[in-house]
Structures are given as C-alpha cells and as structure tokens.
Design an enzyme around this catalytic site. Structure first.
Site, PDB file in Angstrom:
ATOM      1  N   SER A  18       0.449  -0.899   0.375  1.00  0.00           N
ATOM      2  CA  SER A  18       0.150   0.161  -0.414  1.00  0.00           C
ATOM      3  C   SER A  18       1.067   1.773  -0.166  1.00  0.00           C
ATOM      4  O   SER A  18       1.802   1.471   1.148  1.00  0.00           O
ATOM      5  CB  SER A  18      -1.093   0.216   1.221  1.00  0.00           C
ATOM      6  OG  SER A  18      -1.718   1.150   1.574  1.00  0.00           O
ATOM      7  N   LYS A  69     -14.275  -4.860   1.573  1.00  0.00           N
ATOM      8  CA  LYS A  69     -14.879  -3.530   1.434  1.00  0.00           C
ATOM      9  C   LYS A  69     -16.328  -3.538   1.019  1.00  0.00           C
ATOM     10  O   LYS A  69     -17.018  -3.261   1.965  1.00  0.00           O
ATOM     11  CB  LYS A  69     -14.305  -3.370  -0.613  1.00  0.00           C
ATOM     12  CG  LYS A  69     -13.002  -2.491  -0.019  1.00  0.00           C
ATOM     13  CD  LYS A  69     -12.637  -2.307  -1.929  1.00  0.00           C
ATOM     14  CE  LYS A  69     -11.502  -1.097  -2.125  1.00  0.00           C
ATOM     15  NZ  LYS A  69     -11.450  -0.641  -3.228  1.00  0.00           N
ATOM     16  N   GLY A 132     -15.232  -5.237  -7.159  1.00  0.00           N
ATOM     17  CA  GLY A 132     -15.615  -4.235  -7.024  1.00  0.00           C
ATOM     18  C   GLY A 132     -15.228  -3.202  -6.776  1.00  0.00           C
ATOM     19  O   GLY A 132     -16.070  -2.035  -7.052  1.00  0.00           O
ATOM     20  N   ALA A 133     -13.922  -3.082  -7.473  1.00  0.00           N
ATOM     21  CA  ALA A 133     -13.832  -1.251  -8.164  1.00  0.00           C
ATOM     22  C   ALA A 133     -14.084  -1.354  -9.258  1.00  0.00           C
ATOM     23  O   ALA A 133     -15.284  -0.685  -9.625  1.00  0.00           O
ATOM     24  CB  ALA A 133     -11.918  -1.171  -8.471  1.00  0.00           C
TER      25      ALA A 133
HETATM   26  N1  NAP Z   1      -6.423   3.036  -8.959  1.00  0.00           N
HETATM   27  C1  NAP Z   1      -6.786   3.002  -7.879  1.00  0.00           C
HETATM   28  O1  NAP Z   1      -7.303   3.827  -7.042  1.00  0.00           O
HETATM   29  C2  NAP Z   1      -7.457   1.646  -7.768  1.00  0.00           C
HETATM   30  C3  NAP Z   1      -9.201   1.884  -6.657  1.00  0.00           C
HETATM   31  C4  NAP Z   1      -9.516   0.301  -6.112  1.00  0.00           C
HETATM   32  C5  NAP Z   1      -8.767  -0.488  -6.822  1.00  0.00           C
HETATM   33  N2  NAP Z   1      -7.943  -0.677  -7.339  1.00  0.00           N
HETATM   34  C6  NAP Z   1      -6.917  -2.198  -8.366  1.00  0.00           C
HETATM   35  O2  NAP Z   1      -8.099  -2.687  -9.327  1.00  0.00           O
HETATM   36  C7  NAP Z   1      -7.497  -4.490  -9.032  1.00  0.00           C
HETATM   37  C8  NAP Z   1      -9.026  -5.172  -8.687  1.00  0.00           C
HETATM   38  O3  NAP Z   1      -9.279  -4.385  -7.216  1.00  0.00           O
HETATM   39  P1  NAP Z   1     -11.152  -4.856  -6.977  1.00  0.00           P
HETATM   40  O4  NAP Z   1     -11.081  -4.040  -5.914  1.00  0.00           O
HETATM   41  O5  NAP Z   1     -12.191  -4.260  -8.294  1.00  0.00           O
HETATM   42  O6  NAP Z   1     -10.396  -6.463  -6.207  1.00  0.00           O
HETATM   43  P2  NAP Z   1     -11.308  -7.521  -6.159  1.00  0.00           P
HETATM   44  O7  NAP Z   1     -13.079  -7.524  -6.247  1.00  0.00           O
HETATM   45  O8  NAP Z   1     -11.386  -8.413  -5.856  1.00  0.00           O
HETATM   46  O9  NAP Z   1     -12.329  -8.071  -8.206  1.00  0.00           O
HETATM   47  C9  NAP Z   1     -11.049  -8.100  -8.457  1.00  0.00           C
HETATM   48  C10 NAP Z   1     -11.437  -8.400  -9.974  1.00  0.00           C
HETATM   49  O10 NAP Z   1     -10.240  -9.266 -11.545  1.00  0.00           O
HETATM   50  C11 NAP Z   1     -10.841 -10.569 -11.990  1.00  0.00           C
HETATM   51  N3  NAP Z   1      -9.092 -11.020 -11.422  1.00  0.00           N
HETATM   52  C12 NAP Z   1      -8.669 -11.067 -10.729  1.00  0.00           C
HETATM   53  N4  NAP Z   1      -7.520 -11.409 -10.967  1.00  0.00           N
HETATM   54  C13 NAP Z   1      -7.437 -12.250 -12.581  1.00  0.00           C
HETATM   55  C14 NAP Z   1      -6.438 -12.534 -13.328  1.00  0.00           C
HETATM   56  N5  NAP Z   1      -5.750 -13.317 -12.902  1.00  0.00           N
HETATM   57  N6  NAP Z   1      -7.455 -12.569 -14.573  1.00  0.00           N
HETATM   58  C15 NAP Z   1      -8.063 -12.684 -15.306  1.00  0.00           C
HETATM   59  N7  NAP Z   1      -8.902 -11.317 -14.139  1.00  0.00           N
HETATM   60  C16 NAP Z   1      -8.508 -11.400 -12.266  1.00  0.00           C
HETATM   61  C17 NAP Z   1     -12.173 -10.964 -10.832  1.00  0.00           C
HETATM   62  O11 NAP Z   1     -12.727 -11.889 -11.874  1.00  0.00           O
HETATM   63  P3  NAP Z   1     -13.187 -12.970 -11.037  1.00  0.00           P
HETATM   64  O12 NAP Z   1     -14.679 -12.852 -10.939  1.00  0.00           O
HETATM   65  O13 NAP Z   1     -13.463 -14.366 -11.966  1.00  0.00           O
HETATM   66  O14 NAP Z   1     -12.175 -13.946  -9.768  1.00  0.00           O
HETATM   67  C18 NAP Z   1     -12.333  -9.542 -10.769  1.00  0.00           C
HETATM   68  O15 NAP Z   1     -13.393  -9.097 -11.381  1.00  0.00           O
HETATM   69  C19 NAP Z   1      -6.540  -4.170  -8.066  1.00  0.00           C
HETATM   70  O16 NAP Z   1      -5.797  -4.634  -8.730  1.00  0.00           O
HETATM   71  C20 NAP Z   1      -6.767  -2.704  -7.121  1.00  0.00           C
HETATM   72  O17 NAP Z   1      -5.878  -3.226  -6.079  1.00  0.00           O
HETATM   73  C21 NAP Z   1      -7.135   0.490  -8.007  1.00  0.00           C
END
Ligand code: NAP
Length: 281
Positions: A18, A69, A132-133
């Site tokens: 983080s 979250k 979630g994002a």
């Molecule tokens: N820039 C920013 O401010 C910001 C803010 C929030 C999040 N993020 C980043 O966004 C990303 C997602 O966060 P989140 O909170 O949405 O996580 P999350 O709720 O765990 O969702 C992850 C998503 O990515 C997919 N996924 C995970 N591993 C994968 C892989 N190897 N190949 C293909 N799809 C994959 C998952 O698919 P399945 O449903 O098939 O598991 C799910 O749709 C993270 O890297 C996080 O650090 C960035």
C-alpha cells in the site's frame, strides 16, 4: 502541533504494497497536522475484532481495501447512497464514535476523465473485470450522459452477468463479452477500462494494441507499475491513456476531505508517490 494526535489507517490483506501511508503522511506533514496514518494487515476472519479495536482506540478514520470492502458494511453505523449503490465502501470516518462509510473510488475514478473534459456521447465502453472497483466505476459512469453501452468481460461469467444486470437496472445497455469476441469488442470501444489486477506482475494485457482505436481512451486502474502492458499497448495504438495513479490520488483526496474537511496538498502527495515509482513517461 498542539492538537491531540489523531491516527488514521488502512486495513486489508495483503497490505504491504500500500502507498496510502506515504501519501497521507505527506499530506498531514505538509499541512502541519498532528495526524498519522498506518497500515494494518487484517485477515478475512479478523474484520469484526479489528473494527472493535479501532473503535476502542478512537481511530480518526480508516480506508478499507481487499478483501473487506463489502463485509465492512456489516460493522459500520451508517453508509451513504453511493455505498448502497456500489455495495462496498473504501473509507470510514469516525464521527464522534459512529462509523460512517463512504466510497471514494467512484469520484476517484471519474475525476481524471472530467479533468480531460471527455464527452461520453455515443461511447461504447469495455470494462475488464467485475469486482468491487468495477462496481464503483459502473456507478460513476451511470451518472454520465450519452453512453451507448457498457460491455463486461470477466474470467468468471457469473461475475460478468451480475455486473451486466446491475448496469441494466441503472438504465444503461450492457452485454457480456467472452474470450471469443473480446478483441472484436475492444476494437469498437471508445473507452477501455482494466479493473483486474492483471499488469501488477507485468502480465500481458487482455487487449492487443492492434485492437485499440487511435481515438480510444484506455484507463488502467492498476497503478504499479505505472506503465502496464495495457498502457503500453494503448500508447502503441496512439490512444489516450489514463493512469491508475490518477484514480489513486483522487480517491485519496476525497477520503482526506471526509476526515479533515480540508483539501490536501496534491503536490506533496504526488511527489511522494512519484518518488516511489518514478514519473510517468
Ligand atoms: N487506482 C486505484 O485507485 C484503485 C482503486 C481500487 C482498486 N484498484 C486496483 O484494481 C484491482 C481490482 O480491485 P478490486 O477491489 O475490484 O478487486 P476484486 O473485487 O477482488 O475484483 C478483482 C477482479 O479482477 C478479476 N481477476 C482477478 N485476477 C484475475 C486474473 N488473474 N485474470 C483475470 N481476471 C482476474 C476478478 O475476476 P473473477 O471474478 O473471475 O475472480 C475480478 O473481476 C486491484 O489491482 C486493485 O489494486 C485500484
């Protein structure tokens, strides 16, 4: 610094990657506030106890990241309409002992697009991922006028179906994209958004550069590395890019305002962030 020390934190697992402590502490120091921000690793089954502890120590406020979250909503006293729409929170404020939850990913995502004065009229949008994002992003996009449709690709089709149904309920057109037609849909998309963690470990992007339009906007919310494979492909295609660090900073600014009721100094936050991974080129 005569005021009583106030402590803020982020809870999640994993948490050692983080950037939040560095960003917020830079802002606190720059404004001369007697506040500090730390990161706590909180595992899945420790959430309830951790929130009890945060109440006991009178935490000023905290950020919430994966995997808490959604579950955090069970342990707060109040959440706003945006949180209700997204179904997840990333920010909690301790308002005189009451925990109030917010989702600043929504504003954090859309701000960089507003700053670029993007008109979404007739836009075909492709979202990669349905977690979630992605839900926060969909809520942000639902407030914009003129979007033609939002297509969802997710490796697990249950996830894409759920998100696509959520989009339809908000009154927008939406389709599910499969492995077979992802490149074709990408080539017709005006806005491509990666919300999967793909890219964090230098994995190849789901979209080839040849399937990105020159007039497309490509937004990768992965912020480390700055230049993910998708961002590189977008640059090769001559498309406009929006970096993940932009959303990271904007959501942090919104959380800071909720806690401190002041604008944080963006330059100090940016400086410390770029110090950690270099300016984008
Ligand atoms: N820039 C920013 O401010 C910001 C803010 C929030 C999040 N993020 C980043 O966004 C990303 C997602 O966060 P989140 O909170 O949405 O996580 P999350 O709720 O765990 O969702 C992850 C998503 O990515 C997919 N996924 C995970 N591993 C994968 C892989 N190897 N190949 C293909 N799809 C994959 C998952 O698919 P399945 O449903 O098939 O598991 C799910 O749709 C993270 O890297 C996080 O650090 C960035």
């Amino acid at each position: 610094m005569n005021a009583e020390l106030k402590t803020y934190c982020i809870i999640g697992d994993p948490i050692d990657h983080s950037f939040s402590p560095a960003i917020y502490n830079a802002a606190f120091n720059s404004l001369g506030l007697n506040c500090t921000y730390i990161a706590f690793r909180v595992q899945k089954d420790e959430l309830r106890d951790s929130l009890d502890s945060l109440r006991a120590i009178n935490i000023g406020g905290f950020n919430v990241t994966m995997p808490h979250k959604i579950k955090v909503l069970n342990y707060v006293d109040y959440y706003d309409k945006t949180v209700e729409m997204v179904g997840a929170a990333n920010t909690v404020n301790n308002d005189h002992g009451k925990f109030r939850a917010y989702n600043t990913d929504v504003i954090g995502f859309i701000k960089p697009l507003h700053e670029r004065k993007i008109s979404f009229n007739g836009f075909n949008v492709l979202i990669l991922g349905a977690g979630g994002a992605a839900r926060a992003i969909v809520v942000a996009l639902a407030h914009e006028k003129g979007i033609a449709n939002i297509n969802i690709f997710n490796r697990n089709t249950d996830g894409s179906e759920k998100l696509s149904n959520m989009i339809k309920k908000m009154g927008l057109e939406s389709s599910i994209v499969s492995n077979n037609n992802i490149q074709q849909v990408a080539s017709k998309s005006h806005l491509i958004i990666n919300t999967t963690p793909l890219g964090m470990k230098n994995e190849k992007s789901l979209i080839n550069s040849t399937n990105i339009r020159t007039d497309a906007i490509v937004y990768d919310i992965v912020y480390k590395p700055i230049n993910t494979d998708l961002i590189k492909n977008a640059k090769t295609a001559g498309a406009e890019v929006v970096y993940g660090y932009e959303m990271l900073l904007k959501q942090a600014i919104a959380s800071f305002k909720i806690w401190i009721q002041k604008d944080p100094p963006l330059d100090s936050m940016k400086k410390v962030l770029f110090g950690m991974f270099g300016e984008p080129v």
